[in-house]
Design a protein around this motif. Sequence first.
Motif, mmCIF file in Angstrom:
data_model
loop_
_atom_site.group_PDB
_atom_site.id
_atom_site.type_symbol
_atom_site.label_atom_id
_atom_site.label_comp_id
_atom_site.label_asym_id
_atom_site.label_seq_id
_atom_site.Cartn_x
_atom_site.Cartn_y
_atom_site.Cartn_z
ATOM 1 N N GLU A 116 21.399 34.618 32.613
ATOM 2 C CA GLU A 116 21.161 36.062 32.327
ATOM 3 C C GLU A 116 19.773 36.222 31.682
ATOM 4 O OE1 GLU A 116 24.940 38.160 30.878
ATOM 5 O OE2 GLU A 116 25.224 36.363 29.690
ATOM 6 N N ARG A 125 22.281 36.675 23.540
ATOM 7 C CA ARG A 125 22.497 36.438 24.725
ATOM 8 C C ARG A 125 21.652 35.269 25.256
ATOM 9 N NH1 ARG A 125 25.193 39.145 28.359
ATOM 10 N NH2 ARG A 125 25.489 40.961 26.898
ATOM 11 N N GLU A 134 25.467 35.797 37.834
ATOM 12 C CA GLU A 134 25.095 35.053 36.694
ATOM 13 C C GLU A 134 25.060 33.570 36.757
ATOM 14 O OE1 GLU A 134 27.429 37.004 33.650
ATOM 15 O OE2 GLU A 134 26.099 38.743 33.926
ATOM 16 N N ARG A 163 25.490 30.874 31.829
ATOM 17 C CA ARG A 163 24.986 32.109 32.662
ATOM 18 C C ARG A 163 23.637 32.262 32.664
ATOM 19 N NH1 ARG A 163 29.650 36.172 30.092
ATOM 20 N NH2 ARG A 163 31.562 34.488 30.357
HETATM 21 MG MG MG Z 1 28.484 39.323 30.379
#
Ligand code: MG
Length: 416
Positions: free
Chosen positions: A110, A116, A61, A108
């Motif tokens: 992601e 997120r 990530e 990150r």
């Molecule tokens: Mg995570």
Amino acid sequence: MKIERPRGTRDFLPDEMERRRAIEAVMRRIAESYGYREIATPTFEHLELFTIKSGEGIIEEMYAFKDKGGRDLALRPELTAPVVRLFVNECSVMPKPLRFYYFANCFRYERPQKGRYREFWQFGVELIGSSSYLADAEVITLAYRIMEELKLDFELHIGHVGLLRHLLRDVEEEKAAIVMRLIDKKDVEGLIKHLEEIKAPQDLSEAILSLIELSGGRDVLKDASELTGFDIGHMEKLCDVLDSMGVEYTIDLGIARGLDYYTGVVFEAYAEGLGAQNQICGGGSYRLAHLFGGEDVPSTGFALGFDRIVEICKLTPEEKTVVVVANVGLENEAFKLADLLRRHGICAITDVMERSLKRQLSFANDVNARFAVIIGKKEIESGRYTVKDMASGESLQLEFDSLLEYLSSNIKYKKS
Ligand code: MG
Ligand code: ATP
């Protein structure tokens, strides 16, 4: 060509920023009330800082890159490793325990979705130098008090990775790490498959699968101890302290945490209203310092997922009172008066568009000003300013001292 912001990042407008700052202020206040002091570390670090023991999940990530000198660097995906690096480099001779907190952005790579992001913020603490149950108790209580003060609807789960690690003591490190990661992801099917693949003995597989199902009041600790043969004295003492402080929790021996450096007590908090991304806090006790060239110092800490908390927190910031200083051909006088008011802690805005009085007052409405102070020839001659209450439309003529008193008593202001 319109340039969009990168995927997974966000812009924050003033209303949102004020809300974020108000929530951040609560976190700082509570951490500071426990004697924690703020630190800051670089936005990017040597890649290896994160690859040493952060687990594969985080490596995939990461925003990793080479700089122009060919060095392998990465934007920080979290702050525990940087804080421990800072400790080893700068603070290892300072009297222990050390109490640090941070508020910083993390990166990150992601798949972006609700809760997120590719750039997000963490508020966290690290208590360095103790492996006592008291250190765990302090850090857990601190996280709990923050979530409580923010009136979040949350559930705190506490476990201990020592039990799983004890069961896995004869399994190769790499294979055991995969077991921990599958447990962290709650991937029971994958776990069963992996245990078969690594030819784990039947009784070991059964013990692992039973252990991760153990959750409930503190009485499940005894079952866990019988199942694993692991001494749960540390957990019992921790629960005693937490119970005496009124901290509510669920014992959950299925908490594994994604990162490999946790060694003892681990905890997570989940909140309502976030859908799948419901984890708002993660923490536990760990050992990392010796991996970065320091002595083997035990630490404990947590990170709160700031953005997820902002999403569900109902706290509203106090509205700031704005005063518009309007003028009729007397820009300098307006600048001078606004400057004086600001020095007395009042938020004052003046015209910078060279507008007519009418349009200045209409702008005062647009920015929700509580008052407009008007300066024209008449005001200068009489030494009295005209103050207009923008809500009622009423006006008063006041000399500077009275004006200051009137505004001060009518506005919410914080002199810092
Ligand atoms: Mg995570
Ligand atoms: P998750 O399982 O949700 O990915 P994590 O175990 O990777 O979380 P930690 O490394 O413990 O998370 O980070 C602490 C907190 O930071 C998490 O509990 C979560 O609230 C928040 N967080 C983690 N990743 C993100 C992200 N990409 N966007 C927003 N918040 C995040």
